[in-house]
Design an enzyme around this catalytic site. Structure first.
Site, mmCIF file in Angstrom:
data_model
loop_
_atom_site.group_PDB
_atom_site.id
_atom_site.type_symbol
_atom_site.label_atom_id
_atom_site.label_comp_id
_atom_site.label_asym_id
_atom_site.label_seq_id
_atom_site.Cartn_x
_atom_site.Cartn_y
_atom_site.Cartn_z
ATOM 1 N N ARG A 56 0.853 -1.182 0.000
ATOM 2 C CA ARG A 56 0.000 0.000 0.000
ATOM 3 C C ARG A 56 0.890 1.233 0.000
ATOM 4 O O ARG A 56 2.096 1.136 0.304
ATOM 5 C CB ARG A 56 -0.902 -0.008 1.239
ATOM 6 C CG ARG A 56 -1.962 -1.099 1.217
ATOM 7 C CD ARG A 56 -2.714 -1.176 2.518
ATOM 8 N NE ARG A 56 -3.710 -2.244 2.507
ATOM 9 C CZ ARG A 56 -4.157 -2.856 3.585
ATOM 10 N NH1 ARG A 56 -3.693 -2.515 4.786
ATOM 11 N NH2 ARG A 56 -5.053 -3.818 3.492
ATOM 12 N N ARG A 149 -10.115 5.301 6.713
ATOM 13 C CA ARG A 149 -8.817 5.050 6.079
ATOM 14 C C ARG A 149 -8.835 5.351 4.584
ATOM 15 O O ARG A 149 -7.830 5.732 4.000
ATOM 16 C CB ARG A 149 -8.418 3.583 6.257
ATOM 17 C CG ARG A 149 -7.990 3.194 7.648
ATOM 18 C CD ARG A 149 -7.608 1.729 7.640
ATOM 19 N NE ARG A 149 -7.141 1.259 8.933
ATOM 20 C CZ ARG A 149 -6.749 0.008 9.156
ATOM 21 N NH1 ARG A 149 -6.798 -0.883 8.177
ATOM 22 N NH2 ARG A 149 -6.327 -0.347 10.352
ATOM 23 N N ARG A 160 -13.666 -7.569 5.279
ATOM 24 C CA ARG A 160 -12.944 -7.325 6.533
ATOM 25 C C ARG A 160 -13.910 -7.307 7.712
ATOM 26 O O ARG A 160 -13.599 -7.802 8.800
ATOM 27 C CB ARG A 160 -12.172 -6.006 6.456
ATOM 28 C CG ARG A 160 -10.925 -6.079 5.606
ATOM 29 C CD ARG A 160 -9.980 -4.925 5.902
ATOM 30 N NE ARG A 160 -8.779 -5.005 5.087
ATOM 31 C CZ ARG A 160 -7.723 -5.742 5.375
ATOM 32 N NH1 ARG A 160 -7.716 -6.482 6.471
ATOM 33 N NH2 ARG A 160 -6.664 -5.757 4.583
#
Length: 211
Positions: A56, A149, A160
């Site tokens: 990321r 985020r 998730r």
């Protein structure tokens, strides 16, 4: 010579136990770990996990993760080089024996940041860590943290959340974790984490003083 070897043996036996930090993404594990590493320099060592996912923005190879190919990681797992490994969202994650040993060789408390599948795998080994679960105050709070985020697609975020719900249910099983810390206030959660680890911290400090 004998006394030197005996001293090293006693030191190894009295060495600090590793620490397993587990909990859903967004619970605050990384933030709490960062606080520990900043306050106790030279005490903790981070066991860098392997993954087959792409980095990321801002992540560094061999610091945040060992970013490897699926072929490489699967071959390493097949050779028995990993303490634990799991698949999430199509990507492999795992903790290699070499990563843990590299930290232990420095007489540091080895920290493993792993999911619930990894926790169960570690329990079949002789690693004997302290098992700590870091949890959000609620699923609503967790979802808000993940959305803030802005790093997940909606599909990935939902996966998730589903995984987090399952993890939280499994964490309630007796004997899974030594301690559960609900991260509803960062300072309070950090104080509780330090309290749990203070004996191991003192072990490393004493080793450093005697070396």
């Amino acid at each position: 010579m004998f006394m030197r070897c005996f001293s090293r043996l006693v030191s190894a036996m009295a060495g600090p136990r590793p620490v397993v930090l587990s909990g859903p993404s967004g619970a605050g594990k990384s933030t709490l770990l960062k606080m520990l590493l900043e306050e106790y320099k030279g005490i903790f060592g981070f066991s860098v996990s392997h993954t087959t996912r792409n980095p990321r923005p801002g992540e560094e190879n061999s610091k945040d993760y060992h970013f490897v190919t699926r072929e490489f990681m699967q071959a390493s797992v097949d050779r028995g080089e990993f303490i634990e490994s799991a698949v999430f969202s199509g990507n492999m994650y795992g903790t290699s024996k070499a990563s843990v040993q590299a930290v232990k060789d420095k007489n540091l408390i080895c920290v493993l940041d792993i999911d619930i599948q990894g926790v169960r795998s570690v329990k079949t080994t002789d690693l004997n860590p302290i098992y700590v679960s870091i949890q959000p105050p609620s699923m609503t709070v967790l979802e808000n943290r993940l959305r803030d985020r802005k790093t997940e697609s909606e599909e990935s975020l939902q996966k998730r959340l589903e995984t987090a719900q399952l993890d939280l249910e499994i964490s309630k099983e007796p004997g899974i974790f030594d301690v559960v810390i609900v991260n509803d206030n960062l300072d309070n959660a950090y104080a509780k984490l330090k309290h749990v680890l203070i004996e191991e911290i003192k072990k490393v400090q004493n080793i450093n003083l005697s070396s």
